[in-house]
Design an enzyme around this catalytic site. Structure first.
Site, mmCIF file in Angstrom:
data_model
loop_
_atom_site.group_PDB
_atom_site.id
_atom_site.type_symbol
_atom_site.label_atom_id
_atom_site.label_comp_id
_atom_site.label_asym_id
_atom_site.label_seq_id
_atom_site.Cartn_x
_atom_site.Cartn_y
_atom_site.Cartn_z
ATOM 1 N N GLU A 25 -5.499 -5.378 10.471
ATOM 2 C CA GLU A 25 -4.531 -4.310 10.562
ATOM 3 C C GLU A 25 -4.911 -3.609 12.121
ATOM 4 O O GLU A 25 -5.466 -2.524 12.053
ATOM 5 C CB GLU A 25 -4.344 -3.347 9.625
ATOM 6 C CG GLU A 25 -4.156 -3.943 8.137
ATOM 7 C CD GLU A 25 -3.568 -2.966 7.296
ATOM 8 O OE1 GLU A 25 -2.428 -2.940 6.647
ATOM 9 O OE2 GLU A 25 -4.313 -1.705 7.215
ATOM 10 N N HIS B 51 -9.546 1.025 5.082
ATOM 11 C CA HIS B 51 -8.225 1.279 5.686
ATOM 12 C C HIS B 51 -8.352 1.835 7.043
ATOM 13 O O HIS B 51 -9.286 2.880 7.041
ATOM 14 C CB HIS B 51 -7.042 1.944 4.901
ATOM 15 C CG HIS B 51 -5.692 1.821 5.474
ATOM 16 N ND1 HIS B 51 -5.381 2.591 6.191
ATOM 17 C CD2 HIS B 51 -4.889 0.953 5.247
ATOM 18 C CE1 HIS B 51 -4.124 2.494 6.666
ATOM 19 N NE2 HIS B 51 -3.773 1.603 6.005
ATOM 20 N N LYS C 257 0.119 4.397 -0.225
ATOM 21 C CA LYS C 257 -0.568 5.520 0.345
ATOM 22 C C LYS C 257 -0.305 6.690 -0.307
ATOM 23 O O LYS C 257 -0.530 6.708 -1.389
ATOM 24 C CB LYS C 257 -0.022 5.709 1.853
ATOM 25 C CG LYS C 257 -0.236 4.374 2.890
ATOM 26 C CD LYS C 257 -0.038 4.321 4.136
ATOM 27 C CE LYS C 257 -0.162 2.967 4.904
ATOM 28 N NZ LYS C 257 -0.114 3.150 6.188
ATOM 29 N N SER D 149 3.119 -2.490 10.277
ATOM 30 C CA SER D 149 4.749 -2.609 10.564
ATOM 31 C C SER D 149 5.380 -3.868 10.051
ATOM 32 O O SER D 149 6.391 -4.700 10.764
ATOM 33 C CB SER D 149 5.086 -2.413 11.950
ATOM 34 O OG SER D 149 4.806 -0.818 12.247
ATOM 35 N N GLU E 43 -6.672 4.211 8.220
ATOM 36 C CA GLU E 43 -6.580 5.751 7.946
ATOM 37 C C GLU E 43 -7.912 6.414 7.502
ATOM 38 O O GLU E 43 -8.247 7.460 7.537
ATOM 39 C CB GLU E 43 -5.665 5.835 6.938
ATOM 40 C CG GLU E 43 -4.135 5.845 7.773
ATOM 41 C CD GLU E 43 -2.923 5.222 7.158
ATOM 42 O OE1 GLU E 43 -3.141 5.324 5.516
ATOM 43 O OE2 GLU E 43 -2.027 4.802 7.524
ATOM 44 N N ASN F 255 0.926 -1.151 0.133
ATOM 45 C CA ASN F 255 0.082 0.011 -0.153
ATOM 46 C C ASN F 255 1.021 1.190 -0.100
ATOM 47 O O ASN F 255 1.662 1.674 1.048
ATOM 48 C CB ASN F 255 -0.747 0.105 1.195
ATOM 49 C CG ASN F 255 -1.910 1.165 1.502
ATOM 50 O OD1 ASN F 255 -1.857 1.777 0.554
ATOM 51 N ND2 ASN F 255 -2.409 1.321 2.508
ATOM 52 N N GLY G 189 2.232 1.891 11.031
ATOM 53 C CA GLY G 189 3.457 2.819 10.786
ATOM 54 C C GLY G 189 3.847 3.233 12.168
ATOM 55 O O GLY G 189 4.602 4.316 12.311
HETATM 56 P P1 PGA Z 1 2.761 -0.162 7.739
HETATM 57 O O1 PGA Z 1 1.425 0.295 7.168
HETATM 58 O O2 PGA Z 1 3.335 -1.135 7.221
HETATM 59 O O3 PGA Z 1 3.730 1.180 7.286
HETATM 60 O O4 PGA Z 1 2.627 -0.146 9.273
HETATM 61 C C1 PGA Z 1 0.587 -0.912 6.841
HETATM 62 C C2 PGA Z 1 -0.829 -0.555 6.301
HETATM 63 O O5 PGA Z 1 -1.201 0.663 6.697
HETATM 64 O O6 PGA Z 1 -1.394 -0.994 5.480
#
Ligand code: PGA
Length: 253
Positions: free
Chosen positions: A169, A97, A12, A215, A99, A10, A175
């Protein structure tokens, strides 16, 4: 039951079109030749979908949107229709997601509309679910997961379920550098599969791919993938680095 692994990147809100194409080239090269035990999916920002899509045509890498609208077309400023994703060569869309849920306040109801619309117009949803730190600490993890699964997949037919991917997730792991332990992730995946088995039937639950996200990096992918119910990964930060993502794609168990 063997489920084909799915490693998804992803990207982003990162990368120019040119940078996205460079990274896409590295991803294409990283896929092991003749490997039929795993699939690779990348979700570039909307602006790069078309160019990246052209590059992927003769590759084994699949293309995804980072979101999708439920309508065919119309007055939906800022949204993207399933047919527009398909026009760029995409087969999947990430939906729900954290976010989108947290920053843009997308509700379970809206996420459900996106899942339904995606399926109606031929896009496979990657439905993201996961608890916040506060919810985990107050022992609400399973309740939250069950609510999000049930709301997101309400009314989806058993046939359409074959096209759905779920991504677990935990919000506190995205992140932050904090990964759920392999035991925590496995436990959540088993629970999600049980919820699906109750909603549908065991064979559908057994076929469903459940990805872990939060992560994921070269240092933890192998142990995560060694868990029986972890069928792949949804990778953010580490997917932006060609070498790291290549290592993740080439996980070994
Ligand atoms: P990350 O993000 O690997 O940077 O933790 C995962 C995601 O948001 O799908």
């Amino acid at each position: 039951m063997t489920r084909k692994a799915l490693i998804a990147g992803n990207w982003k809100m990162h990368l120019t079109v040119e940078e996205a194409c460079t990274l896409a080239r590295e991803v294409i090269q990283a896929v092991p030749t003749g490997a039929d035990d795993r699939e690779v999916l990348i979700a570039p920002p909307f602006t790069a979908l078309r160019e990246v899509g052209k590059m992927l045509v003769s590759s084994h890498v699949l293309l995804s949107g980072q979101n999708v609208c439920w309508e065919k077309n119309g007055a939906f400023t800022g949204e993207i229709a399933p047919a527009m994703l398909k026009d760029c060569g995409a087969s999947h869309a990430i939906i729900g997601h954290s976010e989108r849920r947290q920053i843009f306040h997308e509700s379970d109801e809206m996420i459900h509309k996106r899942v339904t619309g995606a399926l109606k117009y031929g896009i496979s949803p990657v439905l993201c679910i996961g608890e916040t730190l506060k919810e985990r600490e107050s022992e609400q993890t399973f309740t939250v997961l069950e609510t999000q699964v049930k709301a997101g997949l309400r009314g989806i037919s058993p046939d359409d379920m074959q096209k759905v991917v779920v991504a677990y997730e935990p919000v506190w792991a995205i992140g932050t550098g904090k990964t759920a332990s392999k035991e925590q992730a496995q436990e959540a995946h088993v629970f999600i599969r049980e919820v699906i088995a109750k909603l549908y039937e065991k064979t559908i639950a057994e076929k469903l791919r459940i990805l872990y996200g939060g992560s994921v990096k070269p240092a933890n992918i192998d142990e995560l993938m060694s868990q029986p119910d972890i069928d792949g990964a949804l990778v953010g930060g580490a997917a932006l680095d060609g070498a790291s993502f290549a290592r993740i794609i080439n996980f070994t168990v």
